[in-house]
Design an enzyme around this catalytic site. Structure first.
Site, PDB file in Angstrom:
ATOM      1  N   GLY A  90      -8.957   6.931   3.116  1.00  0.00           N
ATOM      2  CA  GLY A  90      -8.832   8.378   3.053  1.00  0.00           C
ATOM      3  C   GLY A  90     -10.152   9.107   3.031  1.00  0.00           C
ATOM      4  O   GLY A  90     -10.290  10.186   3.620  1.00  0.00           O
ATOM      5  N   ARG A 136      -7.758   9.430  -8.427  1.00  0.00           N
ATOM      6  CA  ARG A 136      -8.214   9.567  -7.030  1.00  0.00           C
ATOM      7  C   ARG A 136      -7.037   9.932  -6.116  1.00  0.00           C
ATOM      8  O   ARG A 136      -5.959   9.348  -6.207  1.00  0.00           O
ATOM      9  CB  ARG A 136      -8.857   8.249  -6.581  1.00  0.00           C
ATOM     10  N   VAL A 137      -7.249  10.887  -5.256  1.00  0.00           N
ATOM     11  CA  VAL A 137      -6.269  11.242  -4.229  1.00  0.00           C
ATOM     12  C   VAL A 137      -6.955  11.137  -2.878  1.00  0.00           C
ATOM     13  O   VAL A 137      -8.085  11.606  -2.716  1.00  0.00           O
ATOM     14  CB  VAL A 137      -5.736  12.677  -4.439  1.00  0.00           C
ATOM     15  N   GLY A 138      -6.290  10.513  -1.932  1.00  0.00           N
ATOM     16  CA  GLY A 138      -6.869  10.360  -0.602  1.00  0.00           C
ATOM     17  C   GLY A 138      -6.351  11.409   0.369  1.00  0.00           C
ATOM     18  O   GLY A 138      -5.914  12.494  -0.015  1.00  0.00           O
ATOM     19  N   ASP A 139      -6.371  11.042   1.639  1.00  0.00           N
ATOM     20  CA  ASP A 139      -6.000  11.989   2.694  1.00  0.00           C
ATOM     21  C   ASP A 139      -4.496  12.253   2.786  1.00  0.00           C
ATOM     22  O   ASP A 139      -4.071  13.325   3.230  1.00  0.00           O
ATOM     23  CB  ASP A 139      -6.474  11.457   4.051  1.00  0.00           C
ATOM     24  N   THR A 190      -1.380   3.327   4.349  1.00  0.00           N
ATOM     25  CA  THR A 190      -0.401   4.408   4.430  1.00  0.00           C
ATOM     26  C   THR A 190       0.592   4.292   5.577  1.00  0.00           C
ATOM     27  O   THR A 190       0.192   3.991   6.697  1.00  0.00           O
ATOM     28  CB  THR A 190      -1.180   5.719   4.697  1.00  0.00           C
ATOM     29  N   THR A 229       1.957   6.956   0.503  1.00  0.00           N
ATOM     30  CA  THR A 229       0.975   5.912   0.190  1.00  0.00           C
ATOM     31  C   THR A 229       0.839   5.707  -1.308  1.00  0.00           C
ATOM     32  O   THR A 229       1.149   6.605  -2.099  1.00  0.00           O
ATOM     33  CB  THR A 229      -0.409   6.295   0.763  1.00  0.00           C
ATOM     34  N   SER A 249       0.819  -1.220   0.000  1.00  0.00           N
ATOM     35  CA  SER A 249       0.000   0.000   0.000  1.00  0.00           C
ATOM     36  C   SER A 249       0.848   1.264   0.000  1.00  0.00           C
ATOM     37  O   SER A 249       0.321   2.356   0.184  1.00  0.00           O
ATOM     38  CB  SER A 249      -0.911  -0.007   1.237  1.00  0.00           C
ATOM     39  N   THR A 258      -4.154   7.027   8.997  1.00  0.00           N
ATOM     40  CA  THR A 258      -4.035   5.913   8.058  1.00  0.00           C
ATOM     41  C   THR A 258      -5.417   5.291   7.905  1.00  0.00           C
ATOM     42  O   THR A 258      -6.311   5.529   8.708  1.00  0.00           O
ATOM     43  CB  THR A 258      -3.004   4.886   8.564  1.00  0.00           C
ATOM     44  N   GLY A 259      -5.595   4.514   6.856  1.00  0.00           N
ATOM     45  CA  GLY A 259      -6.898   3.906   6.614  1.00  0.00           C
ATOM     46  C   GLY A 259      -7.546   4.523   5.399  1.00  0.00           C
ATOM     47  O   GLY A 259      -6.884   5.127   4.550  1.00  0.00           O
TER      48      GLY A 259
HETATM   49  N1  GLY Z   1      -4.954   6.647   3.559  1.00  0.00           N
HETATM   50  C1  GLY Z   1      -4.519   6.488   2.260  1.00  0.00           C
HETATM   51  C2  GLY Z   1      -5.502   6.762   1.237  1.00  0.00           C
HETATM   52  O1  GLY Z   1      -6.702   6.658   1.486  1.00  0.00           O
HETATM   53  O2  GLY Z   1      -5.118   7.070   0.125  1.00  0.00           O
END
Ligand code: GLY
Length: 324
Positions: free
Chosen positions: A236, A210-213, A182, A200, A45, A233-234
């Protein structure tokens, strides 16, 4: 001095980072910890070994932060392995905070950062299996990977901090969920400087783009020397709607302990979203004094800590939904 990283693989990342923390300080330490996770092909990941998006291409996101005025971020890197190193250059060598997509890779080229292949043979094989079995970006459905739901849960680790391969020694409920997530890393050095880094490959088989947190300042990471530091983490999408890392640090600014701050954040997530069984999120908070606490939405998350007392992976101090 202390360094805390998400998940059991953080034990190995922390060991790599510790000499940097001792000799260079907190910023070098979080960069080294994240770079370790980027290089490790068994961490699926983050970095090389990270699972690709729905088009079969890996994209990497990350950020680094010393303070609200000193932070950098990149999203959607497709040809450079170390998002935190690119983000550090954004912070140190540009007037900006965040670069995205092909221009972020071009910036890394201009900084003489080496290009790298991001898709490992194992990640390619997993992607091809996912495609053959119908490929869905809805992770609440059968992923075709032989385990469901696709929730990030830590595998049990050995005394030396190494993760067991396969399912040896892994309880059945954990073996089904083999993805981590992450790496978020917080450090405090001998001078009391706080720093954080996050790296990540995002959610497996995500919609391209797509972009996460993780690369978003205040979501996957927030550091303010006046209040403390936090990383997430987890999934996003759960963290972004509550500005997770910022929420934790703001609680500490108002006087909450690191534990109360992370507990409030996961409880906020639990109250905010219609949760599904595959949803997981975790936070680490580090106070200005280096005190650390962590919390998770569900069981299966661990925090790796390294300080003068040695290395350990600890269960979260609070779990919002204790049932597996
Ligand atoms: N926490 C990583 C993501 O959701 O991209």
């Amino acid at each position: 001095m202390r360094i805390a990283s998400t998940w059991s693989f953080g034990l190995r990342a922390n060991e790599e980072a510790w000499p940097h923390l001792v000799s260079e300080g907190a910023l070098a330490a979080v960069e080294a910890a994240c770079a370790f996770a980027d290089r490790a092909p068994d961490i699926d990941s983050v970095g090389y070994g990270g699972l690709p998006d729905a088009s079969g291409r890996v994209s990497l996101d990350g950020c680094v932060m010393l303070s609200p005025a000193r932070c950098g971020s990149v999203a959607g890197l497709r040809s450079h392995l170390h998002p935190v190193s690119v983000a550090r250059r954004v912070m140190e060598r540009t007037p900006h905070v965040m670069l995205v997509g092909p221009d972020a890779d071009a910036f890394a080229d201009a900084q003489d950062l080496a290009r790298a292949e991001l898709l490992s043979p194992e990640a390619r094989a997993t992607y091809e299996k996912w495609l053959r079995e119908g490929g869905t970006v809805d992770q609440s459905k059968d992923s075709g990977l032989g385990f469901e739901p696709l929730r990030p849960v830590d595998r049990r680790h050995g005394d030396d901090g190494r993760l067991f391969g396969g399912s040896d020694g892994v309880p059945a409920d954990e073996a089904r969920w083999k993805h981590h997530d992450t790496i978020g890393c917080l450090a405090i050095d001998a001078r009391g400087v706080l720093a954080g880094g996050c790296s990540t490959s995002g959610t497996p088989f995500k919609v391209p783009g797509r972009v996460g947190d993780s690369p978003i300042i205040g979501h996957g990471l927030y550091v303010d020397p006046a209040a403390g530091a936090a990383t997430a983490t987890g999934m996003g999408e759960l963290i972004m709607g509550v500005c997770g890392a910022f929420l934790v640090v703001e609680s500490m600014r108002r006087g909450a302990s690191p534990l109360d701050a992370v507990r409030d954040a996961v409880e906020r997530i639990a109250k905010t979203y219609p949760l599904e069984p595959h949803h997981q999120a975790g936070f680490i908070a580090m106070g200005r004094d280096g005190r650390v606490a962590s919390a998770a939405l569900r069981p299966g998350y661990r925090t790796a800590i390294r300080d003068a007392e040695g290395a350990r992976a600890v269960e979260p101090d609070f779990v919002a939904i204790p049932e597996v």
